[in-house]
Write an enzyme that holds these catalytic residues in place. Structure first.
Site, PDB file in Angstrom:
ATOM      1  N   THR A 136       0.857  -1.187   0.000  1.00 43.94           N
ATOM      2  CA  THR A 136       0.000   0.000   0.000  1.00 43.94           C
ATOM      3  C   THR A 136       0.888   1.230   0.000  1.00 43.94           C
ATOM      4  O   THR A 136       1.970   1.218   0.596  1.00 43.94           O
ATOM      5  CB  THR A 136      -0.949   0.027   1.221  1.00 43.94           C
ATOM      6  OG1 THR A 136      -1.653   1.270   1.215  1.00 43.94           O
ATOM      7  CG2 THR A 136      -0.218  -0.144   2.535  1.00 43.94           C
ATOM      8  N   ALA A 155       0.335   5.565   3.973  1.00 36.38           N
ATOM      9  CA  ALA A 155       1.170   5.405   5.174  1.00 36.38           C
ATOM     10  C   ALA A 155       0.327   5.004   6.392  1.00 36.38           C
ATOM     11  O   ALA A 155       0.745   4.179   7.208  1.00 36.38           O
ATOM     12  CB  ALA A 155       1.915   6.698   5.463  1.00 36.38           C
ATOM     13  N   LYS A 205      -2.451   3.240   6.392  1.00 36.17           N
ATOM     14  CA  LYS A 205      -2.812   1.832   6.257  1.00 36.17           C
ATOM     15  C   LYS A 205      -1.614   0.929   6.556  1.00 36.17           C
ATOM     16  O   LYS A 205      -1.756  -0.093   7.225  1.00 36.17           O
ATOM     17  CB  LYS A 205      -3.300   1.573   4.829  1.00 36.17           C
ATOM     18  CG  LYS A 205      -4.517   0.694   4.797  1.00 36.17           C
ATOM     19  CD  LYS A 205      -4.965   0.527   3.373  1.00 36.17           C
ATOM     20  CE  LYS A 205      -6.425   0.165   3.349  1.00 36.17           C
ATOM     21  NZ  LYS A 205      -6.867  -0.100   1.989  1.00 36.17           N
ATOM     22  N   GLU A 218      -4.394   0.322 -10.369  1.00 32.86           N
ATOM     23  CA  GLU A 218      -5.802   0.695 -10.545  1.00 32.86           C
ATOM     24  C   GLU A 218      -6.697  -0.410 -10.016  1.00 32.86           C
ATOM     25  O   GLU A 218      -6.492  -1.586 -10.342  1.00 32.86           O
ATOM     26  CB  GLU A 218      -6.075   0.902 -12.037  1.00 32.86           C
ATOM     27  CG  GLU A 218      -6.397   2.346 -12.354  1.00 32.86           C
ATOM     28  CD  GLU A 218      -7.043   2.451 -13.719  1.00 32.86           C
ATOM     29  OE1 GLU A 218      -8.264   2.634 -13.787  1.00 32.86           O
ATOM     30  OE2 GLU A 218      -6.291   2.307 -14.700  1.00 32.86           O
ATOM     31  N   ASP A 269      -8.355  -4.873   0.797  1.00 28.70           N
ATOM     32  CA  ASP A 269      -9.393  -4.030   0.217  1.00 28.70           C
ATOM     33  C   ASP A 269     -10.589  -4.127   1.156  1.00 28.70           C
ATOM     34  O   ASP A 269     -10.893  -5.206   1.680  1.00 28.70           O
ATOM     35  CB  ASP A 269      -9.762  -4.503  -1.197  1.00 28.70           C
ATOM     36  CG  ASP A 269     -10.487  -3.394  -1.959  1.00 28.70           C
ATOM     37  OD1 ASP A 269     -10.059  -2.222  -1.866  1.00 28.70           O
ATOM     38  OD2 ASP A 269     -11.494  -3.676  -2.630  1.00 28.70           O
ATOM     39  N   SER A 270     -11.228  -3.001   1.391  1.00 22.45           N
ATOM     40  CA  SER A 270     -12.296  -2.998   2.385  1.00 22.45           C
ATOM     41  C   SER A 270     -13.375  -2.006   2.004  1.00 22.45           C
ATOM     42  O   SER A 270     -13.187  -1.184   1.109  1.00 22.45           O
ATOM     43  CB  SER A 270     -11.715  -2.635   3.752  1.00 22.45           C
ATOM     44  OG  SER A 270     -11.133  -1.350   3.686  1.00 22.45           O
ATOM     45  N   PHE A 288     -11.960   6.298  11.316  1.00 20.48           N
ATOM     46  CA  PHE A 288     -11.939   7.071  10.072  1.00 20.48           C
ATOM     47  C   PHE A 288     -13.166   6.671   9.254  1.00 20.48           C
ATOM     48  O   PHE A 288     -13.991   5.866   9.710  1.00 20.48           O
ATOM     49  CB  PHE A 288     -10.633   6.796   9.300  1.00 20.48           C
ATOM     50  CG  PHE A 288     -10.577   5.409   8.707  1.00 20.48           C
ATOM     51  CD1 PHE A 288     -10.328   4.313   9.511  1.00 20.48           C
ATOM     52  CD2 PHE A 288     -10.804   5.190   7.344  1.00 20.48           C
ATOM     53  CE1 PHE A 288     -10.288   3.022   8.973  1.00 20.48           C
ATOM     54  CE2 PHE A 288     -10.755   3.921   6.794  1.00 20.48           C
ATOM     55  CZ  PHE A 288     -10.499   2.828   7.617  1.00 20.48           C
ATOM     56  N   LYS A 334     -11.344  -1.401  18.695  1.00 18.42           N
ATOM     57  CA  LYS A 334     -11.845  -1.541  17.324  1.00 18.42           C
ATOM     58  C   LYS A 334     -11.052  -2.628  16.597  1.00 18.42           C
ATOM     59  O   LYS A 334     -11.636  -3.495  15.932  1.00 18.42           O
ATOM     60  CB  LYS A 334     -11.764  -0.212  16.557  1.00 18.42           C
ATOM     61  CG  LYS A 334     -12.354  -0.350  15.162  1.00 18.42           C
ATOM     62  CD  LYS A 334     -12.240   0.857  14.291  1.00 18.42           C
ATOM     63  CE  LYS A 334     -12.437   0.447  12.845  1.00 18.42           C
ATOM     64  NZ  LYS A 334     -12.012   1.459  11.888  1.00 18.42           N
TER      65      LYS A 334
END
Ligand code: IMP
Length: 202
Positions: free
Chosen positions: A8, A11, A13, A41, A70-71, A153, A176
C-alpha cells in the site's frame, strides 16, 4: 528472516497493518523503503479481485511476498452498495465527513429496523510466482441518522454496534482492532504467515 511487503502507498494503512500483523516472523517493509513507486488501478469487481490485483502487482515488481487489503461498507437497503466503491462513492477529493453525509443522504428515508450495514475486509497475500491466498473479516452494524464519535476514520461515526451501544468511532483503537473486519482478516493472515515461515524452515 524473509521480507513481507505491505502493498500500500497509504502510510496510515501500512502503519495499521503493521500493528495488526503483530510479531509475524517476517521483516515488514513498504514500497517506499523498497524504492518502489507503483499505482495499481482497482479495476476488480470484488474485494478479493482488488486485493489480489494490488498484492500481485507489488509481488511481481518487488520479487517479495506481498500483502494488500481491500475494504468497504455494504448497506443492505442499497443492495450492498457502496461496497468496493466505498472510498470513491461520493466522488473524488471528498473528505470523510463528506462521504458520511453523502451516505446519510442516500438512506435518509430508510427507517429504523432497515438500516443494517456491514464492514468487510479482504486481505490478499501474493508471491512473485503468482500464488495468492485470501483472508477475510466482517462486522455487522446499523447505520445511524447522524455521526457520533471522534475515533477511527471513514464511515466509523455512523456505524453503530448494537451489542456495544456505540459507534465504531467511539471505540478505542485497540478495541476496534480487536473486533473489526480488518482486525479479523489480519489475524487470520498472520496465522497463515506464521505457518508459512514454519514450513519454510522445516
Ligand atoms: P480501501 O480499502 O482503501 O479501498 O478503502 C475502503 C473505504 O471503505 C475507506 O476509504 C472507508 O471509506 C471505508 N472503510 C473501510 N474500512 C473502514 C473502517 O474500518 N471504518 C470506516 N470506514 C471504513
Amino acid at each position: 528472516m524473509k521480507k513481507l511487503l505491505l502493498a500500500t502507498t497509504n502510510a496510515h494503512k501500512a502503519h495499521e497493518l503493521a500493528s495488526l500483523l503483530g510479531d509475524v516472523p517476517f521483516v515488514l517493509t513498504t514500497p517506499q523503503e523498497e524504492g518502489l513507486s507503483l499505482e495499481v488501478e482497482e479495476t476488480g469487481t470484488t474485494f478479493e479481485e482488488n486485493a489480489a490485483l494490488k498484492a500481485l502487482a507489488f509481488a511481481k515488481a518487488s520479487g517479495l511476498l506481498s500483502l494488500a487489503d481491500d475494504s468497504g461498507i455494504e448497506i443492505a437497503a442499497l443492495g450492498g452498495a457502496p461496497g468496493i466503491y466505498s472510498s470513491r462513492y461520493a466522488g473524488p477529493d471528498v473528505t470523510d465527513e463528506g462521504r458520511v453525509q453523502f451516505l446519510l443522504d442516500k438512506i435518509k428515508d430508510v427507517p429504523d429496523g432497515k438500516r443494517q450495514g456491514r464492514f468487510r475486509c479482504v486481505v490478499a497475500i501474493a508471491g512473485p510466482e503468482g500464488d495468492v491466498s485470501f483472508f477475510q473479516g466482517t462486522v455487522e452494524g446499523v447505520i445511524t441518522f447522524e455521526p457520533t464519535g471522534e475515533n477511527g476514520f471513514g464511515y466509523d461515526p455512523i456505524f453503530f454496534l448494537p451489542d456495544r451501544g456505540c459507534t465504531t468511532a467511539q471505540l478505542a483503537p485497540e478495541e476496534k482492532n480487536r473486533i473489526s473486519h480488518r482486525g479479523q482478516a489480519a489475524r487470520a493472515a498472520s496465522k497463515a504467515l506464521r505457518q508459512m515461515a514454519t514450513e519454510a524452515t522445516s
